[in-house]
Design a protein around this motif. Sequence first.
Motif, PDB file in Angstrom:
ATOM      1  N   ARG A 138       0.813  -1.208   0.000  1.00 15.24           N
ATOM      2  CA  ARG A 138       0.000   0.000   0.000  1.00 15.24           C
ATOM      3  C   ARG A 138       0.847   1.258   0.000  1.00 15.24           C
ATOM      4  NH1 ARG A 138      -1.971  -0.527   6.152  1.00 15.24           N
ATOM      5  NH2 ARG A 138      -0.277   0.592   7.180  1.00 15.24           N
TER       6      ARG A 138
ATOM      7  N   MET B 149       6.449   2.232   2.976  1.00 13.53           N
ATOM      8  CA  MET B 149       6.865   1.516   4.176  1.00 13.53           C
ATOM      9  C   MET B 149       6.727   0.005   3.957  1.00 13.53           C
ATOM     10  SD  MET B 149       7.991   3.310   6.709  1.00 13.53           S
ATOM     11  CE  MET B 149       7.591   2.453   8.233  1.00 13.53           C
ATOM     12  N   GLN B 150       5.584  -0.399   3.444  1.00 18.12           N
ATOM     13  CA  GLN B 150       5.381  -1.829   3.171  1.00 18.12           C
ATOM     14  C   GLN B 150       6.394  -2.323   2.151  1.00 18.12           C
ATOM     15  OE1 GLN B 150       3.158  -3.413   4.976  1.00 18.12           O
ATOM     16  NE2 GLN B 150       2.500  -1.517   5.951  1.00 18.12           N
TER      17      GLN B 150
ATOM     18  N   LEU C  49       9.725  -2.918   3.845  1.00 15.50           N
ATOM     19  CA  LEU C  49       9.618  -4.088   4.708  1.00 15.50           C
ATOM     20  C   LEU C  49       9.587  -5.366   3.875  1.00 15.50           C
ATOM     21  CD1 LEU C  49       7.067  -2.747   7.338  1.00 15.50           C
ATOM     22  CD2 LEU C  49       9.489  -3.236   7.678  1.00 15.50           C
TER      23      LEU C  49
ATOM     24  N   VAL D 218       5.554   1.736  14.438  1.00 15.42           N
ATOM     25  CA  VAL D 218       5.757   2.402  13.150  1.00 15.42           C
ATOM     26  C   VAL D 218       6.760   1.629  12.297  1.00 15.42           C
ATOM     27  CG1 VAL D 218       6.808   4.438  12.095  1.00 15.42           C
ATOM     28  CG2 VAL D 218       5.075   4.699  13.867  1.00 15.42           C
ATOM     29  N   ALA D 219       7.779   1.084  12.943  1.00 13.45           N
ATOM     30  CA  ALA D 219       8.811   0.335  12.211  1.00 13.45           C
ATOM     31  C   ALA D 219       8.266  -0.953  11.634  1.00 13.45           C
ATOM     32  CB  ALA D 219       9.991   0.037  13.129  1.00 13.45           C
ATOM     33  N   GLU D 220       7.093  -1.350  12.082  1.00 15.03           N
ATOM     34  CA  GLU D 220       6.453  -2.537  11.508  1.00 15.03           C
ATOM     35  C   GLU D 220       5.565  -2.174  10.337  1.00 15.03           C
ATOM     36  OE1 GLU D 220       4.450  -4.468  14.675  1.00 15.03           O
ATOM     37  OE2 GLU D 220       6.287  -5.066  15.704  1.00 15.03           O
ATOM     38  N   GLY D 221       5.528  -0.907  10.000  1.00 12.37           N
ATOM     39  CA  GLY D 221       4.777  -0.480   8.829  1.00 12.37           C
ATOM     40  C   GLY D 221       3.404   0.095   9.142  1.00 12.37           C
ATOM     41  N   ARG D 222       3.089   0.250  10.401  1.00 10.17           N
ATOM     42  CA  ARG D 222       1.773   0.778  10.752  1.00 10.17           C
ATOM     43  C   ARG D 222       1.710   2.294  10.521  1.00 10.17           C
ATOM     44  NH1 ARG D 222       2.365  -3.348  14.718  1.00 10.17           N
ATOM     45  NH2 ARG D 222       0.554  -4.716  14.807  1.00 10.17           N
ATOM     46  N   SER D 223       0.524   2.771  10.207  1.00  6.32           N
ATOM     47  CA  SER D 223       0.305   4.215  10.075  1.00  6.32           C
ATOM     48  C   SER D 223       0.073   4.812  11.458  1.00  6.32           C
ATOM     49  CB  SER D 223      -0.914   4.482   9.188  1.00  6.32           C
ATOM     50  OG  SER D 223      -2.095   4.071   9.857  1.00  6.32           O
TER      51      SER D 223
ATOM     52  N   GLU E 204      -3.198   3.748  12.870  1.00  8.47           N
ATOM     53  CA  GLU E 204      -3.201   2.367  13.362  1.00  8.47           C
ATOM     54  C   GLU E 204      -2.509   2.273  14.720  1.00  8.47           C
ATOM     55  OE1 GLU E 204      -3.106  -0.253   9.233  1.00  8.47           O
ATOM     56  OE2 GLU E 204      -1.264   0.595  10.019  1.00  8.47           O
TER      57      GLU E 204
ATOM     58  N   ARG F 266       9.779   8.361   9.112  1.00  6.08           N
ATOM     59  CA  ARG F 266       9.554   6.960   9.472  1.00  6.08           C
ATOM     60  C   ARG F 266      10.331   6.003   8.593  1.00  6.08           C
ATOM     61  NH1 ARG F 266       4.572   7.847  10.574  1.00  6.08           N
ATOM     62  NH2 ARG F 266       3.588   5.806  10.497  1.00  6.08           N
TER      63      ARG F 266
END
Lengths: 203, 203
Positions: free
Chosen positions: A186, A189-190, A193, B152-157, B160, B188
């Motif tokens: 999306r 960031m994704q 990762l 955030v480092a896991e890709g969350r907004s 979220e 980020r």
Amino acid sequence: MTALFISQKRAEIPRLRSAFPDVRQVDPERVLRLTKRGDQIWLMTDHAEWPALTTALAAQGCTIVVMTLVPSEAEALQALQAGARGYLHALSPPELLSQAALVTGNQGVWVPAELLSKVLGAAFTTLGGRESLPVDSLAILTERERAVALAVAEGRSNKEVARLLDITERTVKAHLGAAFRKLGVRDRMQLVLKLSRQDENIV
Amino acid sequence: MTALFISQKRAEIPRLRSAFPDVRQVDPERVLRLTKRGDQIWLMTDHAEWPALTTALAAQGCTIVVMTLVPSEAEALQALQAGARGYLHALSPPELLSQAALVTGNQGVWVPAELLSKVLGAAFTTLGGRESLPVDSLAILTERERAVALAVAEGRSNKEVARLLDITERTVKAHLGAAFRKLGVRDRMQLVLKLSRQDENIV
DNA sequence: AAAAATATTGGACCGAAGGACAGTGTTTGA
DNA sequence: TCAAACACTGTCCTTCGGTCCAATATTTTT
């Protein structure tokens, strides 16, 4: 950074001193109290506790090069598995000692060429290679989309990528959007990762 | 000494060029006729023949560093077994590429720290990275800042993360901004890169 | 030759992200 | 006890990111 030479016997190694004039000779019993993170340790295998000592020093963050008078594949593996970063003949020429210091000091592993294939071969058969060929996500992208995606995956902004590839920021967005669609992500960031942690998705 | 970058795809790696401005990109099919003893080869694993090509180039006396977007223990072993002297992530920072070049150019073996122990079955401690270790980086954050930064480092907004921690999106921004400032990153993306590539980051 | 894919750019839109400035309540340490 | 750090929230503003509507030229494929 301190250079320490550890040997049970008082056998001085002239070549070591010629390569590293500031090296200090220390007894195995006292070395653990003298070392600190980042020290370079030259450790002779002339006493029984050298593997345990290697592990202990490695745990302290030292860089250990194990030196022996009788090199063997088995001893090399033992040294590396104990945490040593280097393994070589105690009577190696000074240039070789310097080279080993340079390599091990930069997170590298140094083993004599004639032992290297054997050591790695042994490691390979020991661990057994399970074939998990990861699919390259970037394969489905066009050349331009891939270039944009890779630049973005390094943390660059759209504007920076535009300057880098000498195109408009608008074009960067176009390629990036196509990459997002094809990769099923999306946002950037994704993307980063997905690229940096793909192995976790496969295994 | 020539530096060659070999990739099936035309994916340029900007960091490679920033570390080695004179690198030339060559197709896998033609590289065997262009290389000579002592050349430094950066070989991407984006085509099926890379292990055979590695062996062939190693037989010519070249120094090969295999680069991948998806590092794995199995692939690392395959690369070293084929005769490569180095194995690392294609998106590694320039300093790391330089270090790998230095090590492999001096008869050393270079493998990322987190794979080294697996490859050699050894007890290596992650040396270097003084202020770069994840734990060290996150240690300077407060508990809340750390929770936000990790999410955030896991890709969350931000939204979220707000739901996740049951706080306002505004508060997420506050904690995140503080984390940015303390970690010295601008957004980020830089944060996730700093956290996800810590183990490779030596400085 | 026709069709499809690719590379490039424009304009417009909207939400996300990040910072500036300001404020409240709680906890902790000197 | 009092200052400092921490957690939390608000408004306003700017920039960035992503997608929608296009369009044109080139290359590749069918």
